[in-house]
Design an enzyme around this catalytic site. Structure first.
Site, PDB file in Angstrom:
ATOM      1  N   HIS A   1     -11.987  28.937  22.836  1.00  0.00           N
ATOM      2  CA  HIS A   1     -13.420  28.963  22.690  1.00  0.00           C
ATOM      3  C   HIS A   1     -13.511  27.524  21.996  1.00  0.00           C
ATOM      4  O   HIS A   1     -12.939  27.155  21.104  1.00  0.00           O
ATOM      5  CB  HIS A   1     -13.980  29.915  21.809  1.00  0.00           C
ATOM      6  CG  HIS A   1     -15.278  30.178  21.879  1.00  0.00           C
ATOM      7  ND1 HIS A   1     -16.359  29.370  21.307  1.00  0.00           N
ATOM      8  CD2 HIS A   1     -16.190  30.771  22.608  1.00  0.00           C
ATOM      9  CE1 HIS A   1     -17.366  29.911  21.729  1.00  0.00           C
ATOM     10  NE2 HIS A   1     -17.437  30.652  22.738  1.00  0.00           N
TER      11      HIS A   1
ATOM     12  N   ASP B   1     -15.037  37.087  26.980  1.00  0.00           N
ATOM     13  CA  ASP B   1     -14.779  37.408  28.588  1.00  0.00           C
ATOM     14  C   ASP B   1     -13.214  38.214  28.769  1.00  0.00           C
ATOM     15  O   ASP B   1     -12.999  38.614  30.145  1.00  0.00           O
ATOM     16  CB  ASP B   1     -14.746  36.469  29.573  1.00  0.00           C
ATOM     17  CG  ASP B   1     -16.062  35.663  29.416  1.00  0.00           C
ATOM     18  OD1 ASP B   1     -17.145  36.277  29.384  1.00  0.00           O
ATOM     19  OD2 ASP B   1     -16.360  34.345  29.123  1.00  0.00           O
TER      20      ASP B   1
HETATM   21  N1  CMC Z   1      -5.408  28.255  28.424  1.00  0.00           N
HETATM   22  C1  CMC Z   1      -4.540  27.174  27.998  1.00  0.00           C
HETATM   23  N2  CMC Z   1      -4.822  26.105  27.569  1.00  0.00           N
HETATM   24  C2  CMC Z   1      -5.948  25.999  26.989  1.00  0.00           C
HETATM   25  C3  CMC Z   1      -6.809  27.040  26.938  1.00  0.00           C
HETATM   26  C4  CMC Z   1      -6.582  28.355  27.975  1.00  0.00           C
HETATM   27  N3  CMC Z   1      -7.504  29.086  28.053  1.00  0.00           N
HETATM   28  N4  CMC Z   1      -8.026  26.713  26.596  1.00  0.00           N
HETATM   29  C5  CMC Z   1      -7.980  25.425  25.777  1.00  0.00           C
HETATM   30  N5  CMC Z   1      -6.490  25.044  26.150  1.00  0.00           N
HETATM   31  C6  CMC Z   1      -5.982  23.825  25.681  1.00  0.00           C
HETATM   32  C7  CMC Z   1      -6.551  22.593  26.409  1.00  0.00           C
HETATM   33  O1  CMC Z   1      -5.568  22.383  27.270  1.00  0.00           O
HETATM   34  C8  CMC Z   1      -6.496  21.652  25.150  1.00  0.00           C
HETATM   35  O2  CMC Z   1      -5.058  21.242  24.954  1.00  0.00           O
HETATM   36  P1  CMC Z   1      -4.409  19.936  24.365  1.00  0.00           P
HETATM   37  O3  CMC Z   1      -4.938  19.762  23.066  1.00  0.00           O
HETATM   38  O4  CMC Z   1      -2.918  19.922  24.428  1.00  0.00           O
HETATM   39  O5  CMC Z   1      -5.069  18.679  25.393  1.00  0.00           O
HETATM   40  C9  CMC Z   1      -6.567  22.291  24.001  1.00  0.00           C
HETATM   41  O6  CMC Z   1      -6.409  23.890  24.239  1.00  0.00           O
HETATM   42  C10 CMC Z   1      -8.281  22.204  23.421  1.00  0.00           C
HETATM   43  O7  CMC Z   1      -8.807  22.803  24.651  1.00  0.00           O
HETATM   44  P2  CMC Z   1     -10.182  22.019  25.068  1.00  0.00           P
HETATM   45  O8  CMC Z   1     -10.399  22.426  26.662  1.00  0.00           O
HETATM   46  O9  CMC Z   1     -10.411  20.854  24.739  1.00  0.00           O
HETATM   47  O10 CMC Z   1     -11.232  23.187  24.598  1.00  0.00           O
HETATM   48  P3  CMC Z   1     -12.805  23.076  24.725  1.00  0.00           P
HETATM   49  O11 CMC Z   1     -13.339  23.230  23.383  1.00  0.00           O
HETATM   50  O12 CMC Z   1     -13.414  21.752  25.406  1.00  0.00           O
HETATM   51  O13 CMC Z   1     -12.855  24.313  25.862  1.00  0.00           O
HETATM   52  C11 CMC Z   1     -13.228  26.497  26.659  1.00  0.00           C
HETATM   53  C12 CMC Z   1     -13.185  25.500  25.552  1.00  0.00           C
HETATM   54  C13 CMC Z   1     -13.477  27.856  26.343  1.00  0.00           C
HETATM   55  C14 CMC Z   1     -13.421  25.922  27.936  1.00  0.00           C
HETATM   56  C15 CMC Z   1     -11.445  26.587  26.998  1.00  0.00           C
HETATM   57  O14 CMC Z   1     -10.837  27.023  25.866  1.00  0.00           O
HETATM   58  C16 CMC Z   1     -11.123  27.259  28.296  1.00  0.00           C
HETATM   59  O15 CMC Z   1     -11.032  26.555  29.356  1.00  0.00           O
HETATM   60  N6  CMC Z   1     -11.041  28.394  28.314  1.00  0.00           N
HETATM   61  C17 CMC Z   1     -10.813  29.392  29.680  1.00  0.00           C
HETATM   62  C18 CMC Z   1     -12.216  29.872  30.101  1.00  0.00           C
HETATM   63  C19 CMC Z   1     -12.876  30.643  29.366  1.00  0.00           C
HETATM   64  O16 CMC Z   1     -12.410  31.768  28.753  1.00  0.00           O
HETATM   65  N7  CMC Z   1     -14.223  30.452  29.290  1.00  0.00           N
HETATM   66  C20 CMC Z   1     -14.971  31.653  28.492  1.00  0.00           C
HETATM   67  C21 CMC Z   1     -15.559  30.794  27.011  1.00  0.00           C
HETATM   68  S1  CMC Z   1     -16.412  32.035  26.029  1.00  0.00           S
HETATM   69  C22 CMC Z   1     -17.518  32.646  26.728  1.00  0.00           C
HETATM   70  C23 CMC Z   1     -18.556  31.850  27.239  1.00  0.00           C
HETATM   71  O17 CMC Z   1     -18.730  30.988  26.909  1.00  0.00           O
HETATM   72  O18 CMC Z   1     -18.977  32.130  28.349  1.00  0.00           O
END
Ligand code: CMC
Length: 454
Positions: A332, A389
């Site tokens: 998140h 989720d």
């Molecule tokens: N699985 C594997 N790696 C992950 C995941 C995941 N679910 N989430 C983040 N990472 C890694 C990402 O690759 C990055 O790694 P590095 O630092 O080595 O490059 C690090 O963790 C930080 O991630 P980010 O993508 O920069 O984080 P963000 O704040 O931009 O994204 C997120 C947040 C929710 C989009 C992301 O965690 C994600 O894609 N999660 C899976 C999708 C999901 O469950 N979404 C629902 C979010 S909560 C409810 C809502 O908002 O609707």
């Protein structure tokens, strides 16, 4: 251009949000000093009611010619809000000061709607009047049915809902300024009609007749009726199912400035009406990184159940950047701890499956994935925990909600949040059209060449 340095005055320079949060109201400096080459300016420091420290950069460009760079806006406060508080480090979520755990246990969705819209709990007469309103403005204009019928049955219901909510503008909006009275009427319409739109999007997809809303049922009970009843049989709402759905709606009701809510505010900032703004919010919610994750999670769990790969193999893939696979329902932008909604939903999985006398192997797979993640350095180091989720789909599935409809249920739940945030924006005397800047990295001026010369 020299690299700027920014530090709060009269204190040791600090770069972490945690350090800023540790400051008390008394120790937070009034200004932050920005040094940019030989320029030095003081920027006002603001403190939120929960101690959030923010540097007010509104005068930054006028005074220095420089702008800020914050892709994804993870360090940017775009508004002042009194609706929802979220502390991602500690895993705290409160609607207008009320802890989500307490609301989940003691309140119900219609009351939570009012709370978000007014930031106060309703009195008994207010609640009764409001309940009447949101359960009696449920019918859609008959002509709107034709919109559903004109769309392909295979279309995703989120696309159908976005279209139908946008189309409400054509039935209800008058030209002219948004008065408070008009906005409130639109808000009631949207809150009351969203379940009908959602149910019609489903009925259309399976070729069943639309079921008119029943205003004698509870908000959640009516949704179940419109989704599962048909004109040929008697349908009784199961109170266990209705209560579980109500809980899901409460937990999704608002989550401050997430992607879809920011979209709703942004669209509203141009003067677009509530229906148009929320239609855009539904589209934003649909993406798999946002609300669409609930559908993606269940599909991920089913693929493991069906033997495509084991839980451990999947987790190895989720850690590889180039695999294009993520552990859906994990991570998140704000929570660097267990999402409190996920905690409630995990327990609710046991409760609801138990009450309905069901078992679901997907719950065991989810628990295994969580257990692997929480003991794996990749997820620990990045502070990736289950989000809302991760477990919600298991409950939707137990209630008989089709997988394609999971994100639509998120949208029904998020509706009061979108509406409250849109209304707050409209009432904000300092609100301006949302218009970020950019750092241009394209070609510098050059002369046009005729096609034969290129
Ligand atoms: N699985 C594997 N790696 C992950 C995941 C995941 N679910 N989430 C983040 N990472 C890694 C990402 O690759 C990055 O790694 P590095 O630092 O080595 O490059 C690090 O963790 C930080 O991630 P980010 O993508 O920069 O984080 P963000 O704040 O931009 O994204 C997120 C947040 C929710 C989009 C992301 O965690 C994600 O894609 N999660 C899976 C999708 C999901 O469950 N979404 C629902 C979010 S909560 C409810 C809502 O908002 O609707």
């Amino acid at each position: 251009m020299p690299v700027p340095t920014l530090s709060p005055q009269n204190s040791t320079p600090t770069s972490t949000a945690v350090a800023a949060a540790a400051m008390t109201n008394e120790t937070v400096p009034k200004t932050a000093k920005l040094t940019l080459g030989d320029q030095e300016i003081d920027l006002p420091v603001m403190v939120g009611s929960e101690g959030e420290v923010a540097i007010d950069i509104r005068q930054l460009r006028a005074k220095t010619g420089a702008i800020t760079f914050d892709p994804g806006l993870g360090n940017t406060g775009a508004c002042l809000s009194k609706i929802t508080f979220l502390d991602g480090e500690q895993g705290i979520l409160r609607y207008a000061g009320y802890p989500i755990e307490e609301l989940a246990q003691k309140s119900h969705f219609v009351e939570v709607m009012w709370l978000l819209l007014h930031q106060e709990l309703p009195s008994a007469p207010q609640l009764s009047q409001f309940t009447h309103e949101v359960t009696h403005h449920t019918m859609l204009h008959e002509d709107l049915k034709e919109l559903f019928q004109s769309l392909p049955k295979v279309g995703h219901p989120m696309a159908v809902c976005a279209a139908a909510v946008g189309a409400l503008s054509t039935f209800y909006r008058k030209e002219g300024p948004h008065t408070r009275e008009q906005n409130w009427i639109d808000a009631i319409r949207l809150l009351a009609k969203m379940p009908t739109i959602a149910a019609y999007s489903y009925k259309h997809s399976i070729g069943q007749p639309f079921m008119y809303p029943r205003n004698d049922l509870s908000y959640a009970g009516n949704i179940l009726h419109m989704l599962f009843a048909n004109p040929c049989e008697r349908y009784e709402v199961n109170p266990i199912t209705a209560r579980a759905l109500d809980l899901l709606l409460i937990l999704h009701a608002d989550h401050e400035q997430n992607c879809s809510t920011s979209t709703v505010r942004t669209v509203g900032s141009s003067g677009a009406n509530l229906f148009a703004s929320v239609s855009a919010g539904i589209s934003a919610l649909w993406g798999p990184l946002h609300g669409g994750a609930n559908q993606a999670v269940i599909e991920m769990l089913m693929s493991i159940r069906d033997g495509k790969r084991t839980a451990r193999e999947f987790m190895e893939l989720a850690k590889k950047k180039d695999s294009g696979v993520r552990l859906m329902g994990f991570g998140h932008r704000v929570y660097k701890n267990y999402d409190p909604r996920a905690l409630i939903l995990k327990q609710a999985c046991y409760d609801v499956l138990g009450q309905l006398g069901r078992k679901d192997p997907l719950l065991d797979i989810a628990l295994e994935l969580e257990q692997i993640a929480l003991s794996d350095a990749y997820f620990i180091d990045r502070k990736l925990y289950p989000n809302v989720d991760f477990y919600s789909g298991i409950i939707y599935k137990a209630l008989g909600i089709p997988v394609d409809m999971f994100t639509v249920f998120f949208a029904i739940g998020r509706m009061p949040g979108w509406v409250a945030q849109w209304l707050e924006y409209q009432a904000d005397p300092e609100a301006r059209i949302t218009r970020p800047r950019q750092i241009y990295m394209g070609p510098t001026p050059r002369s046009y060449k005729q096609v034969a010369e290129r």
